[in-house]
Design an enzyme around this catalytic site. Structure first.
Site: not given
Ligand code: NAD
Length: 344
Positions: A127-129, A155, A11, A151, A276
Site C-alpha cells: 500500500t502507499d501508506e 504492511k 474472498a 496497519y 489523531g
Molecule cells: P479486505 O480486508 O477486503 O480483504 C482481506 C482478505 O484477507 C479477507 O478476505 C480476509 O478474510 C483475508 N485474510 C485476512 N487475514 C488473513 C489471514 N491471516 N490468512 C488468510 N486470509 C486472511 O482487504 P482489501 O481492501 O481487499 O485489501 C487487500 C490487500 O490490498 C491488503 O493486503 C491491503 O493491504 C492491500 N491494499 C488495499 C488498498 C485498499 O484501498 N483497500 C489499497 C492498497 C493496498
C-alpha cells in the site's frame, strides 16, 4: 504454459475482484484461493467463481504452514499473489495483535513456501501508506518507508520480509504499492462503502476532522490490471507504485457521493479524528515505473465513482447482510458510538 495462481485473501474486496478478473482474462489458468474468512472475507464475493472448474477455495490462514505447504504441493502453485491482510487502519489502532500475524508472520510463511516449492513469481500487494504522508510532490519507490499507523507498519514489515527473501534466496518477488482503492465488494467499513451504505439508510456520515485529508483514488479494476502488469512483466525484486492519479479530499469525495445519491450535505457530521496525529494528511504516488510497463489507470474518477455508487444501490442484499450482522453492528457501535452519540 498455463499457470496455477494462489490468490490469498481472495474472498476480500480487491482479492475477489482479482479472482474474477483473472478467471476471465486467462482461460487456461487455475485460480486457487486461500482465505481465513475473517469479518472482511465473504464467500458471497466469489459466488460466480465457485462453479468454475478452474477455481478452488481453501479456508485457512496464511500463517498456517501446513495449510500453505499442502496447497502449494497439491495444487502445483506456480504464482502467488498475496492480498491476505488485516486491512483496516481504524481497527489496527484499536488492536494491532491480529495484524502482526497476517501482515508480517503470514508473509514469511508464504515466502518460505515459495522458496521450498520453487514458485515462479511471488507478488506481494502492499500500500502507499507504507511511505507515511507527503505534503507536496509524489512518493517514488526509492523513498524511505515511514509508516505512521499499526496497519501501515505491519504492511511495511511484510515488505521487508519480501525484500530480504529476494536478496537472501533469490525468490522472484515483486511488490505493488496501491493507492486508496474503491469499487464493488468493499466491506462497508472503509470511507466510501461506509458512507454510501449509511447515506442509503439516511444515517449521518462521521467525517474525521475537517475532511481535508487528501487521498489518491484508484478504481479496483485498474488496481487489478496494475497487479497483473507487475506480476507478468515486472522486474524481479522490484517495487511498483500504483496510483489512481485522482487526488480528492475526504470532504470532496463525500460530497460527490451525496450528490450521486441525491442526498443532502447535512448528513455530514464533522467528528473528532480518532486517529489523531497518526491520520496521514496526504498520499500521492509517482507511477513512472509501472508506466514503463504500459500501465496507466483507465477509469475516469467520476464515472468509476458513479458505477460504484450504482453497484451498492443495486446490491442492497449484499451489504445489508453485512450491516445487519452482529459483528458489524458491534464494531460500529463500539467505534463510532462514542463519537456520534444519538446520530449512530
Ligand atoms: P479486505 O480486508 O477486503 O480483504 C482481506 C482478505 O484477507 C479477507 O478476505 C480476509 O478474510 C483475508 N485474510 C485476512 N487475514 C488473513 C489471514 N491471516 N490468512 C488468510 N486470509 C486472511 O482487504 P482489501 O481492501 O481487499 O485489501 C487487500 C490487500 O490490498 C491488503 O493486503 C491491503 O493491504 C492491500 N491494499 C488495499 C488498498 C485498499 O484501498 N483497500 C489499497 C492498497 C493496498
Amino acid at each position: 504454459m498455463s499457470r496455477s495462481v494462489l490468490i490469498t485473501g481472495g474472498a476480500g474486496f480487491i482479492g475477489s475482484n482479482f479472482v474474477h478478473f483473472w478467471l476471465e482474462e486467462y482461460p487456461e489458468d487455475r485460480v486457487v484461493v486461500l482465505d481465513a474468512l475473517t469479518y472482511a472475507g465473504n464467500l458471497a464475493n466469489l459466488q460466480t467463481a465457485v462453479t468454475n472448474p478452474r477455481f478452488r477455495f481453501y479456508p485457512g490462514r496464511i500463517e498456517d504452514r501446513t495449510v500453505v505447504d499442502g496447497i502449494c504441493r497439491s495444487e502445483r502453485i506456480t504464482h502467488v499473489v498475496n492480498f491476505a491482510a488485516e486491512s483496516h487502519n481504524d481497527r489496527s489502532m484499536v488492536d494491532p495483535t491480529g495484524l502482526i500475524d497476517a501482515n508480517v508472520t503470514g508473509v514469511g510463511i508464504l515466502l518460505r513456501a515459495s522458496k521450498h516449492f520453487d514458485i515462479e513469481r511471488f507478488l506481494h500487494v502492499s500500500t502507499d501508506e507504507v511511505y507515511g504522508q507527503i505534503e507536496n510532490g509524489q512518493f517514488r519507490e526509492t523513498d524511505p518507508l515511514l509508516p505512521r499507523t499499526p496497519y501501515s507498519a505491519g504492511k511495511a514489515g511484510g515488505e521487508m520480509l519480501v525484500r530480504a527473501y529476494h536478496i537472501a534466496y533469490g525468490i522472484p518477488t515483486v511488490v505493488t504499492r496501491g493507492s486508496n482503492t474503491f469499487g464493488p465488494y468493499q466491506y462497508p467499513e472503509k470511507l466510501l462503502p461506509f458512507f454510501i451504505t449509511r447515506a442509503l439508510q439516511d444515517r449521518p456520515l462521521p467525517l474525521y476532522g475537517t475532511g481535508t485529508q487528501v487521498r489518491e483514488w484508484l478504481y479496483v479494476t485498474d488496481h487489478c490490471r496494475g497487479i497483473r502488469s507487475a506480476l507478468l512483466n515486472g522486474a524481479v525484486g522490484e517495487v511498483y507504485n500504483l496510483g489512481g492519479g485522482n487526488e480528492l479530499t475526504n470532504l470532496d469525495i463525500t460530497k460527490l457521493v451525496l450528490q450521486l445519491l441525491g442526498k443532502p450535505d447535512c448528513l455530514i457530521r464533522h467528528v473528532p479524528d480518532p486517529r489523531g496525529s497518526a491520520h496521514d494528511a496526504r498520499y500521492a504516488l509517482d507511477c513512472t515505473r509501472i508506466g514503463s510497463l504500459g500501465w496507466r489507470p483507465q477509469q475516469a474518477m467520476h464515472d468509476a465513482l458513479e458505477r460504484t455508487v450504482r453497484w451498492y444501490c443495486d446490491h442492497r442484499a449484499w451489504w445489508e447482510a453485512i450491516v445487519q450482522s452482529e459483528a458489524y453492528r458491534s464494531f460500529v457501535a463500539g467505534y463510532y458510538g462514542p463519537i456520534l452519540g444519538d446520530d449512530l
